[in-house]
Write a protein that holds these residues in place. Sequence first.
Motif, PDB file in Angstrom:
ATOM      1  N   VAL A  92     -23.067  -4.830   8.362  1.00 47.61           N
ATOM      2  CA  VAL A  92     -23.319  -4.930   6.908  1.00 47.61           C
ATOM      3  C   VAL A  92     -22.171  -5.065   6.024  1.00 47.61           C
ATOM      4  CG1 VAL A  92     -24.297  -3.460   4.870  1.00 47.61           C
ATOM      5  CG2 VAL A  92     -25.285  -3.443   7.391  1.00 47.61           C
ATOM      6  N   ALA A  93     -22.094  -6.209   5.355  1.00 45.30           N
ATOM      7  CA  ALA A  93     -21.301  -6.640   4.311  1.00 45.30           C
ATOM      8  C   ALA A  93     -19.834  -6.807   5.111  1.00 45.30           C
ATOM      9  CB  ALA A  93     -21.028  -5.437   3.185  1.00 45.30           C
ATOM     10  N   GLY A  94     -19.758  -7.013   6.381  1.00 43.54           N
ATOM     11  CA  GLY A  94     -18.562  -7.376   7.040  1.00 43.54           C
ATOM     12  C   GLY A  94     -17.903  -6.182   7.873  1.00 43.54           C
ATOM     13  N   HIS A  95     -18.728  -5.234   7.689  1.00 44.00           N
ATOM     14  CA  HIS A  95     -18.229  -3.698   8.661  1.00 44.00           C
ATOM     15  C   HIS A  95     -19.479  -3.411   9.690  1.00 44.00           C
ATOM     16  CE1 HIS A  95     -14.414  -3.456   6.570  1.00 44.00           C
ATOM     17  NE2 HIS A  95     -15.025  -3.661   5.585  1.00 44.00           N
ATOM     18  N   PRO A  96     -19.011  -3.063  10.856  1.00 42.76           N
ATOM     19  CA  PRO A  96     -20.069  -2.817  11.770  1.00 42.76           C
ATOM     20  C   PRO A  96     -20.702  -1.556  11.074  1.00 42.76           C
ATOM     21  CG  PRO A  96     -17.782  -2.613  12.912  1.00 42.76           C
ATOM     22  CD  PRO A  96     -17.630  -3.072  11.466  1.00 42.76           C
ATOM     23  N   ILE A 105     -16.209  -6.821   2.849  1.00 43.98           N
ATOM     24  CA  ILE A 105     -15.433  -7.905   2.838  1.00 43.98           C
ATOM     25  C   ILE A 105     -15.933  -9.235   1.976  1.00 43.98           C
ATOM     26  CG2 ILE A 105     -14.608  -9.634   4.512  1.00 43.98           C
ATOM     27  CD1 ILE A 105     -14.400  -7.577   6.544  1.00 43.98           C
ATOM     28  N   PRO A 106     -15.359  -9.751   1.104  1.00 46.36           N
ATOM     29  CA  PRO A 106     -16.017 -10.692   0.433  1.00 46.36           C
ATOM     30  C   PRO A 106     -16.396 -12.030   0.945  1.00 46.36           C
ATOM     31  CG  PRO A 106     -13.986  -9.751  -0.726  1.00 46.36           C
ATOM     32  CD  PRO A 106     -13.966  -9.224   0.693  1.00 46.36           C
ATOM     33  N   GLY A 107     -17.482 -12.431   0.793  1.00 48.32           N
ATOM     34  CA  GLY A 107     -17.836 -13.576   1.417  1.00 48.32           C
ATOM     35  C   GLY A 107     -18.888 -13.252   2.646  1.00 48.32           C
ATOM     36  N   ALA A 108     -18.619 -12.190   3.347  1.00 50.97           N
ATOM     37  CA  ALA A 108     -19.185 -11.758   4.606  1.00 50.97           C
ATOM     38  C   ALA A 108     -20.500 -11.634   4.459  1.00 50.97           C
ATOM     39  CB  ALA A 108     -18.713 -10.528   5.189  1.00 50.97           C
ATOM     40  N   GLN A 110     -27.442 -13.900   4.155  1.00 51.53           N
ATOM     41  CA  GLN A 110     -26.749 -13.982   3.180  1.00 51.53           C
ATOM     42  C   GLN A 110     -27.615 -13.733   1.708  1.00 51.53           C
ATOM     43  OE1 GLN A 110     -23.483 -14.457   2.972  1.00 51.53           O
ATOM     44  NE2 GLN A 110     -22.949 -15.889   4.675  1.00 51.53           N
ATOM     45  N   ALA A 111     -26.853 -13.230   0.709  1.00 48.70           N
ATOM     46  CA  ALA A 111     -27.538 -13.207  -0.636  1.00 48.70           C
ATOM     47  C   ALA A 111     -28.314 -14.470  -1.095  1.00 48.70           C
ATOM     48  CB  ALA A 111     -26.529 -12.551  -1.786  1.00 48.70           C
ATOM     49  N   GLY A 112     -29.554 -14.460  -1.543  1.00 47.21           N
ATOM     50  CA  GLY A 112     -30.149 -15.572  -2.108  1.00 47.21           C
ATOM     51  C   GLY A 112     -30.983 -16.144  -0.824  1.00 47.21           C
ATOM     52  N   GLN A 113     -30.921 -15.411   0.283  1.00 39.95           N
ATOM     53  CA  GLN A 113     -32.038 -15.902   1.254  1.00 39.95           C
ATOM     54  C   GLN A 113     -33.298 -14.980   1.485  1.00 39.95           C
ATOM     55  OE1 GLN A 113     -29.236 -16.224   4.774  1.00 39.95           O
ATOM     56  NE2 GLN A 113     -28.621 -18.264   4.099  1.00 39.95           N
ATOM     57  N   CYS A 114     -34.332 -15.289   1.947  1.00 42.30           N
ATOM     58  CA  CYS A 114     -35.392 -14.639   2.157  1.00 42.30           C
ATOM     59  C   CYS A 114     -35.999 -15.177   3.626  1.00 42.30           C
ATOM     60  CB  CYS A 114     -36.746 -15.001   1.466  1.00 42.30           C
ATOM     61  SG  CYS A 114     -38.067 -14.119   1.927  1.00 42.30           S
ATOM     62  N   TRP A 115     -35.594 -14.111   4.669  1.00 46.00           N
ATOM     63  CA  TRP A 115     -36.095 -14.336   6.082  1.00 46.00           C
ATOM     64  C   TRP A 115     -37.418 -13.696   6.380  1.00 46.00           C
ATOM     65  CZ3 TRP A 115     -33.118 -16.386  10.362  1.00 46.00           C
ATOM     66  CH2 TRP A 115     -31.558 -16.865   9.764  1.00 46.00           C
ATOM     67  N   VAL A 116     -38.303 -14.394   6.894  1.00 48.09           N
ATOM     68  CA  VAL A 116     -39.581 -13.872   7.221  1.00 48.09           C
ATOM     69  C   VAL A 116     -39.435 -13.726   8.878  1.00 48.09           C
ATOM     70  CG1 VAL A 116     -40.737 -14.836   5.349  1.00 48.09           C
ATOM     71  CG2 VAL A 116     -40.623 -15.958   7.180  1.00 48.09           C
ATOM     72  N   LEU A 117     -39.970 -12.617   9.111  1.00 46.08           N
ATOM     73  CA  LEU A 117     -39.992 -12.090  10.551  1.00 46.08           C
ATOM     74  C   LEU A 117     -41.743 -12.389  11.084  1.00 46.08           C
ATOM     75  CD1 LEU A 117     -38.546 -10.850  12.868  1.00 46.08           C
ATOM     76  CD2 LEU A 117     -39.148  -8.824  12.265  1.00 46.08           C
ATOM     77  N   LEU A 118     -41.473 -13.343  12.180  1.00 47.87           N
ATOM     78  CA  LEU A 118     -42.992 -13.624  12.483  1.00 47.87           C
ATOM     79  C   LEU A 118     -42.961 -13.429  13.989  1.00 47.87           C
ATOM     80  CD1 LEU A 118     -42.908 -17.321  10.899  1.00 47.87           C
ATOM     81  CD2 LEU A 118     -43.812 -15.009   9.910  1.00 47.87           C
ATOM     82  N   GLY A 119     -44.554 -13.365  14.373  1.00 45.81           N
ATOM     83  CA  GLY A 119     -44.751 -12.977  15.894  1.00 45.81           C
ATOM     84  C   GLY A 119     -45.854 -12.070  16.039  1.00 45.81           C
ATOM     85  N   ARG A 120     -46.615 -12.405  17.135  1.00 47.77           N
ATOM     86  CA  ARG A 120     -47.751 -11.714  17.333  1.00 47.77           C
ATOM     87  C   ARG A 120     -47.507 -10.455  17.371  1.00 47.77           C
ATOM     88  NH1 ARG A 120     -49.571 -13.964  23.191  1.00 47.77           N
ATOM     89  NH2 ARG A 120     -48.549 -15.833  22.625  1.00 47.77           N
TER      90      ARG A 120
END
Length: 271
Positions: free
Chosen positions: A77-81, A8-11, A42-52
């Motif tokens: 993923v990309a708008g679909h389950p 899905i475009p934009g998802a 979204q594309a262009g994002q870098c999510w860092v996962l943090l925790g002990r």
Amino acid sequence: MSRSPAAIPGAPLLQAQGLGVQVPGPGREARWLLRGLDLAVQAGQCWVLLGRNGAGKTQLLSTLAGARPPAEGMLAVAGHPLAAWPLAELACWRGYVPQQVVDAFPAPVLDVVLQGRHPHLSRWHWEGEADSALARAALARVGLAGFEGRDVTTLSGGERQRVALATLLTQDPPLALLDEPLAHLDLAQQLRMLDLLAEDVRAGRRALVVSVHDLSLAQRVATHALLLDGQGGPALAGPVEQVMREDTLSAAFGHPLRCREIDGRRWWLPA
């Protein structure tokens, strides 16, 4: 094999709604690591996962990748389950590098890296020259040019980790999830690999979800952060400046932390 036109475009490349993750408890009852996670990557994002240690970073990443089912909630993923995607098509969209890769048999490094091309090939096709060129280019990017004929079982831990990253680059998915990809790497290689991973993110070609122990290295590339406390409640997720704060990180890690800015970069130190 081309990527599915059903996206899905934009998802968001990755979306979680009300996600919950459990692990076995001391008795028969399961223990919640987190509940109620809403996430849109979204594309262009870098999510860092943090925790002990033990907060659930590995379990969450494997759940987001589809390697283990969520205890509750929905993943898309990309708008679909997630469950609606055929595995081969999902592998064109999503790449996953676990914390540790075990090689059961000897194999040339080039053959291992070429596994990243398998989702893009039809059932009756073998890798061609173009696929080999992509794999060789990926090895060069991670500093392993000339390793193509080496036996993967003879590599050091850091070299094997870079082979896993080269395989991901050869797969070239829009969404990449990585569990401690800097493990076994010396400091120079940590910086090089982290900047390499962030390069495609900054260009808008990819989204990255990566667990990182070193808060200063995480701060170096993060656009967003996801902080787990391991107590079964909702995670703190959002833009990095909202999540990576002295109060939130100190509470999550159970020790006072202080942020200092040096030469335009933020560094995290124990108080």
